[in-house]
Enzyme design. Structure first.
Site, short mmCIF file in Angstrom:
data_model
loop_
_atom_site.label_atom_id
_atom_site.label_comp_id
_atom_site.label_asym_id
_atom_site.label_seq_id
_atom_site.Cartn_x
_atom_site.Cartn_y
_atom_site.Cartn_z
N GLY A 1 0.84 -1.21 0.00
CA GLY A 1 0.00 0.00 0.00
C GLY A 1 0.86 1.25 0.00
N ASP B 1 -1.94 -5.91 -7.34
CA ASP B 1 -3.18 -6.01 -6.57
C ASP B 1 -3.03 -7.17 -5.59
OD1 ASP B 1 -5.67 -6.47 -5.52
OD2 ASP B 1 -6.74 -6.16 -7.41
N ASN C 1 0.71 -2.89 5.17
CA ASN C 1 0.01 -1.63 5.41
C ASN C 1 -1.25 -1.46 4.57
OD1 ASN C 1 -0.13 1.49 5.89
ND2 ASN C 1 0.13 1.26 3.67
N SER D 1 -5.65 -0.65 13.30
CA SER D 1 -6.34 0.63 13.48
C SER D 1 -6.78 0.73 14.93
CB SER D 1 -7.57 0.71 12.58
OG SER D 1 -8.40 1.77 13.00
N TYR E 1 -14.83 -3.40 8.94
CA TYR E 1 -13.47 -2.85 9.01
C TYR E 1 -12.84 -3.15 10.37
CZ TYR E 1 -9.72 0.67 8.93
OH TYR E 1 -8.50 1.33 8.98
N ALA E 2 -13.60 -2.86 11.45
CA ALA E 2 -13.07 -3.09 12.80
C ALA E 2 -12.75 -4.57 13.01
CB ALA E 2 -14.08 -2.61 13.84
N ALA E 3 -13.59 -5.45 12.43
CA ALA E 3 -13.35 -6.89 12.59
C ALA E 3 -12.05 -7.30 11.89
CB ALA E 3 -14.53 -7.68 12.02
N LYS F 1 -9.48 -5.41 11.30
CA LYS F 1 -8.34 -4.81 12.01
C LYS F 1 -8.12 -5.50 13.36
CE LYS F 1 -7.03 -1.91 8.88
NZ LYS F 1 -5.69 -2.06 8.26
N1 NAD Z 1 -5.74 7.18 7.72
C1 NAD Z 1 -6.22 6.79 8.86
O1 NAD Z 1 -6.84 7.58 9.59
C2 NAD Z 1 -6.03 5.37 9.32
C3 NAD Z 1 -6.41 5.07 10.63
C4 NAD Z 1 -6.24 3.77 11.09
C5 NAD Z 1 -5.68 2.80 10.28
N2 NAD Z 1 -5.33 3.12 8.99
C6 NAD Z 1 -4.75 2.03 8.19
O2 NAD Z 1 -3.51 2.44 7.67
C7 NAD Z 1 -3.26 1.77 6.44
C8 NAD Z 1 -2.89 2.80 5.39
O3 NAD Z 1 -4.01 3.65 5.18
P1 NAD Z 1 -3.93 5.13 4.62
O4 NAD Z 1 -4.69 5.98 5.54
O5 NAD Z 1 -2.54 5.48 4.24
O6 NAD Z 1 -4.86 4.92 3.36
P2 NAD Z 1 -4.66 5.22 1.81
O7 NAD Z 1 -5.96 4.90 1.20
O8 NAD Z 1 -4.07 6.56 1.63
O9 NAD Z 1 -3.56 4.12 1.43
C9 NAD Z 1 -3.83 2.75 1.36
C10 NAD Z 1 -3.11 2.19 0.16
O10 NAD Z 1 -3.39 0.79 0.10
C11 NAD Z 1 -3.55 0.46 -1.27
N3 NAD Z 1 -4.34 -0.75 -1.46
C12 NAD Z 1 -5.63 -0.97 -1.07
N4 NAD Z 1 -6.04 -2.16 -1.50
C13 NAD Z 1 -4.99 -2.72 -2.17
C14 NAD Z 1 -4.80 -3.93 -2.86
N5 NAD Z 1 -5.78 -4.85 -3.00
N6 NAD Z 1 -3.60 -4.17 -3.44
C15 NAD Z 1 -2.61 -3.26 -3.35
N7 NAD Z 1 -2.73 -2.09 -2.72
C16 NAD Z 1 -3.91 -1.82 -2.14
C17 NAD Z 1 -4.30 1.67 -1.85
O11 NAD Z 1 -4.20 1.71 -3.26
C18 NAD Z 1 -3.62 2.82 -1.15
O12 NAD Z 1 -2.52 3.35 -1.89
C19 NAD Z 1 -4.53 0.99 6.12
O13 NAD Z 1 -4.37 -0.35 6.49
C20 NAD Z 1 -5.58 1.65 6.98
O14 NAD Z 1 -6.63 0.79 7.31
C21 NAD Z 1 -5.49 4.37 8.51
#
Ligand code: NAD
Length: 242
Positions: free
Chosen positions: A11, A56, A82, A132, A145-147, A149
């Site tokens: 990611g 992907d 991530n 998360s 989502y919570a499940a 995580k």
């Molecule tokens: N931003 C927040 O507030 C927050 C809070 C808690 C947890 N998170 C977690 O942090 C992590 C990063 O999130 P973020 O906020 O940077 O989000 P984001 O959407 O900016 O980045 C997530 C990245 O994951 C990639 N991705 C998703 N599905 C994919 C797949 N099937 N194959 C390859 N790549 C894939 C997306 O293309 C994206 O670039 C995630 O796991 C998210 O759940 C984020």
């Protein structure tokens, strides 16, 4: 300390993943960033030790071919799982099965698949999973989502027991971090400006997270400074969960 270490971040096209990939590259690691977004290919344009590949993570064949070259000559030292999605938050009763399965596939099964593939090439090393704060606190209308995580937290703890002492496995639980995912959440709110202000105001540290805040926590857990830390859940959220 990270000089010439091999690091994989999923990611990595934006947000927390990109920031994390850059943090390791800045410290001299040889970093591979994976993402389904084609933009990932250019993340290393100005950084020779940072490479992005389009992949992907819900596609087993794509995972295999993306990892092949990087894993070929030597092992991997650090894996950061991530990548994650939260496209349409809802209560369990409002979650269609297709959405439930999509969240499981991306947020949990992809971590299983990538980790299994990488661990065949990891004699010793560190795995950091991004969960998360919602895994711990719950949240309205975020059941699936919570499940997923929450499962990441459990997986982290189980793996730490199975794979120590050679491999340390930890998990970071971010709070509200300013990324595309967070912007999408705000856009779904009736008043995004008010909601941003509300969240910021509710935090002891009175500011939203930056992707770099999470990247620094991940970097610490991957470093030798954390050599006696495994199976842990590090909440990085401006104090919300305090
Ligand atoms: N931003 C927040 O507030 C927050 C809070 C808690 C947890 N998170 C977690 O942090 C992590 C990063 O999130 P973020 O906020 O940077 O989000 P984001 O959407 O900016 O980045 C997530 C990245 O994951 C990639 N991705 C998703 N599905 C994919 C797949 N099937 N194959 C390859 N790549 C894939 C997306 O293309 C994206 O670039 C995630 O796991 C998210 O759940 C984020």
């Amino acid at each position: 300390m990270m000089q010439s270490k091999k690091v994989i971040v999923t990611g990595a096209a934006g947000g927390i993943g990109l920031s994390t990939a850059r943090r390791f590259a800045k410290a001299g690691a040889n970093v591979l960033g994976l993402d389904r977004k084609p933009g990932v290919i250019s993340i290393g344009n100005d950084t020779p030790n940072l490479t992005g590949l389009c992949c992907d993570l819900t596609n087993v064949r794509q995972i295999k071919s993306a990892l092949e070259g990087f894993l070929a000559d030597s092992g991997v030292d650090v894996l950061v799982n991530n990548a994650g999605i939260n496209p349409s938050p809802s209560s369990l009763t409002d979650t269609p099965e297709a959405l439930w399965l999509r969240l499981l596939e991306t947020n949990l099964t992809a971590t299983y698949r990538v980790t299994k593939a990488v661990m065949r090439h990891m004699q010793c090393g560190v795995i950091i999973n991004i969960s998360s704060v919602l895994a711990l606190s719950g949240a309205n209308k975020n059941a699936a989502y919570a499940a997923t995580k929450g499962a990441i937290v459990s997986l982290t703890r189980a793996m730490a027991r199975d794979h120590g002492p050679a491999i340390r496995v930890n998990c970071v639980c971010p709070g509200a971090v300013e990324t595309e995912m967070f912007e999408e959440y705000l856009c779904r709110c009736d008043d995004p400006v008010l909601e941003r202000r509300r969240i910021r105001g509710s935090l002891p540290l009175q500011r939203l997270g930056k992707p770099e805040d999470i990247a620094e926590a991940v970097f610490f857990l991957a470093s030798d400074s954390a050599s006696w830390i495994t199976g842990q859940v590090l909440v990085v959220d401006g104090g919300d969960y305090a």
